[in-house]
Write an enzyme that holds these catalytic residues in place. Structure first.
Site, PDB file in Angstrom:
ATOM      1  N   SER A   1       0.833  -1.202   0.000  1.00  0.00           N
ATOM      2  CA  SER A   1       0.000   0.000   0.000  1.00  0.00           C
ATOM      3  C   SER A   1       0.870   1.255   0.000  1.00  0.00           C
ATOM      4  O   SER A   1       0.561   2.236  -0.684  1.00  0.00           O
ATOM      5  CB  SER A   1      -0.941  -0.006   1.199  1.00  0.00           C
ATOM      6  OG  SER A   1      -0.199   0.107   2.387  1.00  0.00           O
TER       7      SER A   1
ATOM      8  N   ARG B   1       0.382   3.617  -3.206  1.00  0.00           N
ATOM      9  CA  ARG B   1      -0.248   4.918  -2.945  1.00  0.00           C
ATOM     10  C   ARG B   1       0.576   6.036  -3.564  1.00  0.00           C
ATOM     11  O   ARG B   1       0.073   6.873  -4.313  1.00  0.00           O
ATOM     12  CB  ARG B   1      -0.401   5.156  -1.450  1.00  0.00           C
ATOM     13  CG  ARG B   1      -1.056   6.495  -1.131  1.00  0.00           C
ATOM     14  CD  ARG B   1      -1.125   6.779   0.349  1.00  0.00           C
ATOM     15  NE  ARG B   1      -1.832   5.716   1.058  1.00  0.00           N
ATOM     16  CZ  ARG B   1      -1.241   4.818   1.827  1.00  0.00           C
ATOM     17  NH1 ARG B   1       0.083   4.858   1.977  1.00  0.00           N
ATOM     18  NH2 ARG B   1      -1.929   3.889   2.424  1.00  0.00           N
TER      19      ARG B   1
ATOM     20  N   ASN C   1      -0.649   8.056  -7.005  1.00  0.00           N
ATOM     21  CA  ASN C   1      -0.921   9.497  -6.975  1.00  0.00           C
ATOM     22  C   ASN C   1      -0.080  10.254  -7.977  1.00  0.00           C
ATOM     23  O   ASN C   1      -0.572  11.108  -8.711  1.00  0.00           O
ATOM     24  CB  ASN C   1      -0.647  10.042  -5.572  1.00  0.00           C
ATOM     25  CG  ASN C   1      -1.873   9.942  -4.696  1.00  0.00           C
ATOM     26  OD1 ASN C   1      -2.784  10.746  -4.829  1.00  0.00           O
ATOM     27  ND2 ASN C   1      -1.908   8.951  -3.837  1.00  0.00           N
TER      28      ASN C   1
END
Lengths: 288, 156
Positions: free
Chosen positions: A225, A229, A233
């Site tokens: 994660s 992440r 992004n």
């Protein structure tokens, strides 16, 4: 950059391809139709070539920018650390001290284990380095690739300037953090304690396989994660810059708006990565 | 999203940079920050101490001022007293001096009076004789009447 016969698909694809250096096997048919007589170390000229190079290939652009930005971080911080004055600080020292103080405060508030300067300095490195990498996203999308094309003389030269849009880089970070999590878990709780934590909760010793499944997923989800992440992004942000860049003259105000918005994202993502690292390492230091 | 050796490269560079930061950057800056914190704390403590001392000094100054005032008052009282004494002494002296001068003047006057009396006596006797001569229209024998004349002048 606008070359003849360029479609938006090929433009975006070109921008999303790293500059890969690796070995192509003997008898391999290159993108331009030529066939290699022997296995060669070379730069990939197409996405397919990059894939065919296998694992032992290097993304020269993201690796290079990553190390370059890391060196910038080290240079400035070391420069300040060398001439540090505990009296009245200079301007650069002020900026650096604000960053250090900021990271130190966050570590102090979040990290509950035995005080460990390694955690804080890793957090500082992560925050500054990831921030610098993300900052490359604010350089207009075509500027650096265009320069690279001019310097190399190859109009199809691949050049990706934001290292954090390369999953190799973000997983490089998160796997190191993962290794630290396991290292500190074992160091603080012992191998037995660590294994016990994975197997004996939350449901007690009669549910060991189920516990292991739950805790194992929870443990493995941390690095995945973290990396995804940050990657997601920045990748999405970069993609939107590319899409805006294809709008012709209307792109300028849109670029500005998205860049302003992006300033928030790049700081936030660097901050989140740092904070989660601290939290995970803090959890590794605590026994439940 | 294809993984390659960049992953390993990034892990190594992260490890190196983090090590560099832990070794050469973080402790130095944190130490400087702690030093400054200690310095500021010391400075504040010193300032507080200074303020406290200032208060004490002010108190002491007031005390000294008060003492000084009292002392000066005492001095003034003493001086006043001494002044009064001196003035009184001077008055006495002056009085005595005046008495002395007065007495001397009186004595002198008395002496002058005596002298004038003597002179008058002599002159009166001459005048009396001359008057008697005029009245009697004849020569008076001074020697025959000397006794009478002396009696007259003695009764003056």
């Amino acid at each position: 950059m606008a070359t003849e016969g360029l479609t938006s698909t090929s433009y975006v694809r070109h921008h999303l391809q790293n500059l890969v250096y690796g070995e192509l096997p003997e008898g391999y048919e290159r993108a331009d139709g030529s066939v290699l007589e022997q296995s060669t170390w070379t730069i990939a000229h197409s996405t397919q070539e990059a894939v065919d190079m296998g694992f032992w290939a290097l993304n020269v652009d993201s690796m290079g920018w990553s190390i370059f930005l890391g060196l910038i971080f080290c240079y400035f911080f070391r420069k300040v650390a060398k001439n540090i004055d505990s009296g009245v600080p200079g301007k650069l020292q002020n900026v650096i001290e604000v960053l250090v103080e900021f990271v130190n405060t966050n570590v102090k508030e979040t990290f509950h284990g035995k005080s460990n300067p390694v955690i804080a300095s890793v957090a500082l490195t992560l925050f500054c380095w990831i921030f610098l990498m993300n900052l490359m996203d604010l350089v207009p999308v075509d500027v650096l690739p265009f320069l690279a094309q001019k310097i190399s003389g190859d109009p199809h030269f691949y050049f990706k300037v934001v290292p954090t849009t390369d999953p190799n880089i973000t997983f490089g970070f998160s796997l190191t953090v993962f290794a630290m999590i396991i290292f500190y878990s074992v160091k603080v709780k012992g191998i037995g304690g660590f294994i016990g934590e994975l197997t004996l909760q939350p449901f007690g010793k009669w549910m060991i396989p189920f516990n292991l499944l739950l805790e194992g997923v929870a443990l493995l989800a941390k690095p995945v994660s973290l990396a995804l992440r940050l990657f997601g992004n920045l990748y999405a942000g970069e993609l939107i810059f590319m899409l805006i860049a294809m709008l012709g003259y209307y792109q300028l105000p849109l670029h500005f708006i998205w860049a302003v918005f992006h300033i928030l994202i790049i700081v936030l993502q660097a901050f989140i990565f740092m904070m989660l690292t601290i939290v995970y390492l803090s959890m590794a230091h605590e026994s439940h | 999203m294809n993984f390659n050796a960049t992953l390993i490269g990034q892990i190594i560079s992260f490890a190196v940079f983090a090590w560099f930061c832990t070794k050469f950057i973080w402790p130095v800056i944190i130490k400087a920050l702690d030093d400054r914190q200690a310095k500021i704390a010391d400075g504040l403590a010193a300032a507080e101490k200074g303020q406290h001392e200032l208060q004490l000094a002010e108190k002491r100054a007031t005390e000294i001022l008060r003492e000084g005032k009292e002392k000066s008052k005492e001095f003034i009282d003493q001086a006043q007293k001494r002044h009064d004494e001196i003035v009184d002494g001077a008055k006495d002296d002056a009085h005595e001096e005046g008495q002395r001068i007065l007495t001397a003047a009186r004595a002198e006057i008395e002496q002058d009076r005596q002298e004038a009396k003597e002179t008058l006596r002599a002159e009166v006797s001459v005048l009396a004789i001359a008057g008697a001569e005029q009245i009697l229209m004849r020569e008076v024998d001074k020697n025959a009447h000397n006794e009478v004349l002396d009696k007259i002048s003695a009764s003056l």
